[in-house]
Scaffold this motif. Sequence first.
Motif, short mmCIF file in Angstrom:
data_model
loop_
_atom_site.label_atom_id
_atom_site.label_comp_id
_atom_site.label_asym_id
_atom_site.label_seq_id
_atom_site.Cartn_x
_atom_site.Cartn_y
_atom_site.Cartn_z
N GLY A 140 50.19 36.71 48.28
CA GLY A 140 51.57 36.68 47.78
C GLY A 140 52.04 35.29 47.43
O GLY A 140 52.93 35.10 46.61
N GLY A 141 51.44 34.29 48.04
CA GLY A 141 51.80 32.91 47.74
C GLY A 141 51.17 32.41 46.45
O GLY A 141 51.48 31.32 45.99
N THR A 142 50.31 33.20 45.87
CA THR A 142 49.67 32.82 44.61
C THR A 142 50.44 33.45 43.45
O THR A 142 51.42 34.16 43.63
CB THR A 142 48.21 33.30 44.58
OG1 THR A 142 48.18 34.72 44.63
CG2 THR A 142 47.43 32.74 45.76
N ASP A 143 49.97 33.19 42.26
CA ASP A 143 50.64 33.73 41.07
C ASP A 143 50.03 35.05 40.61
O ASP A 143 50.14 35.41 39.43
CB ASP A 143 50.59 32.71 39.92
CG ASP A 143 51.46 31.50 40.20
OD1 ASP A 143 52.43 31.66 40.97
OD2 ASP A 143 51.17 30.42 39.66
N LEU A 144 49.38 35.78 41.53
CA LEU A 144 48.78 37.06 41.16
C LEU A 144 49.88 38.09 40.92
O LEU A 144 50.87 38.14 41.66
CB LEU A 144 47.86 37.56 42.27
CG LEU A 144 46.58 36.78 42.50
CD1 LEU A 144 45.87 37.30 43.74
CD2 LEU A 144 45.67 36.87 41.30
N PRO A 145 49.71 38.94 39.92
CA PRO A 145 50.69 40.01 39.70
C PRO A 145 50.66 41.02 40.86
O PRO A 145 49.66 41.15 41.57
CB PRO A 145 50.25 40.67 38.41
CG PRO A 145 49.01 40.01 37.98
CD PRO A 145 48.69 38.91 38.92
N VAL A 146 51.76 41.72 41.04
CA VAL A 146 51.90 42.67 42.15
C VAL A 146 50.84 43.77 42.12
O VAL A 146 50.28 44.10 43.17
CB VAL A 146 53.34 43.26 42.17
CG1 VAL A 146 53.45 44.36 43.21
CG2 VAL A 146 54.35 42.16 42.44
N PRO A 147 50.51 44.35 40.97
CA PRO A 147 49.46 45.38 40.98
C PRO A 147 48.11 44.86 41.50
O PRO A 147 47.40 45.56 42.20
CB PRO A 147 49.35 45.82 39.52
CG PRO A 147 50.68 45.50 38.93
CD PRO A 147 51.15 44.28 39.64
N VAL A 148 47.79 43.63 41.18
CA VAL A 148 46.54 43.04 41.67
C VAL A 148 46.61 42.87 43.18
O VAL A 148 45.64 43.12 43.90
CB VAL A 148 46.25 41.69 40.97
CG1 VAL A 148 45.06 40.99 41.58
CG2 VAL A 148 46.05 41.91 39.48
N GLN A 149 47.76 42.45 43.68
CA GLN A 149 47.94 42.31 45.13
C GLN A 149 47.79 43.65 45.84
O GLN A 149 47.22 43.72 46.92
CB GLN A 149 49.31 41.70 45.44
CG GLN A 149 49.43 40.26 45.01
CD GLN A 149 50.81 39.70 45.30
OE1 GLN A 149 51.53 40.22 46.16
NE2 GLN A 149 51.18 38.65 44.59
N LEU A 150 48.32 44.72 45.23
CA LEU A 150 48.18 46.06 45.83
C LEU A 150 46.72 46.51 45.85
O LEU A 150 46.27 47.10 46.83
CB LEU A 150 49.04 47.06 45.06
CG LEU A 150 50.54 46.93 45.26
CD1 LEU A 150 51.28 47.90 44.34
CD2 LEU A 150 50.91 47.16 46.70
N VAL A 151 46.00 46.20 44.79
CA VAL A 151 44.58 46.55 44.75
C VAL A 151 43.84 45.79 45.84
O VAL A 151 42.99 46.36 46.55
CB VAL A 151 43.98 46.27 43.35
CG1 VAL A 151 42.46 46.35 43.38
CG2 VAL A 151 44.55 47.23 42.33
N ILE A 152 44.16 44.52 46.02
CA ILE A 152 43.53 43.71 47.06
C ILE A 152 43.84 44.31 48.43
O ILE A 152 42.95 44.43 49.28
CB ILE A 152 43.98 42.24 46.97
CG1 ILE A 152 43.38 41.59 45.73
CG2 ILE A 152 43.58 41.46 48.22
CD1 ILE A 152 43.94 40.22 45.42
N LEU A 153 45.08 44.71 48.67
CA LEU A 153 45.48 45.33 49.94
C LEU A 153 44.65 46.58 50.20
O LEU A 153 44.13 46.77 51.30
CB LEU A 153 46.97 45.67 49.93
CG LEU A 153 47.46 46.39 51.17
CD1 LEU A 153 48.67 45.65 51.74
CD2 LEU A 153 47.83 47.81 50.87
N LEU A 154 44.51 47.43 49.18
CA LEU A 154 43.76 48.67 49.35
C LEU A 154 42.27 48.42 49.57
O LEU A 154 41.64 49.07 50.41
CB LEU A 154 43.97 49.58 48.13
CG LEU A 154 45.39 50.13 47.98
CD1 LEU A 154 45.52 50.89 46.66
CD2 LEU A 154 45.75 51.03 49.15
#
Length: 66
Positions: free
Chosen positions: A33-47
Amino acid sequence: MSQQNESRWSLTHTGNRVLLAVIAGALIACLCGGTDLPVPVQLVILLVVGGGTYALVTLLHRSRRR
């Protein structure tokens, strides 16, 4: 044969493995979340991290039981 009493905090319980996977996924997602990754990419990483953690802990638990 006597039955062993297992701790309710052990990873033999599915709920504990799921909780560990969710915590691991959320931790990595917060770090991303501290990076400039878009939210959908962050959700994929979480999953991916959560699913991978659950699979790894489940495989380790099953191989230990044998």
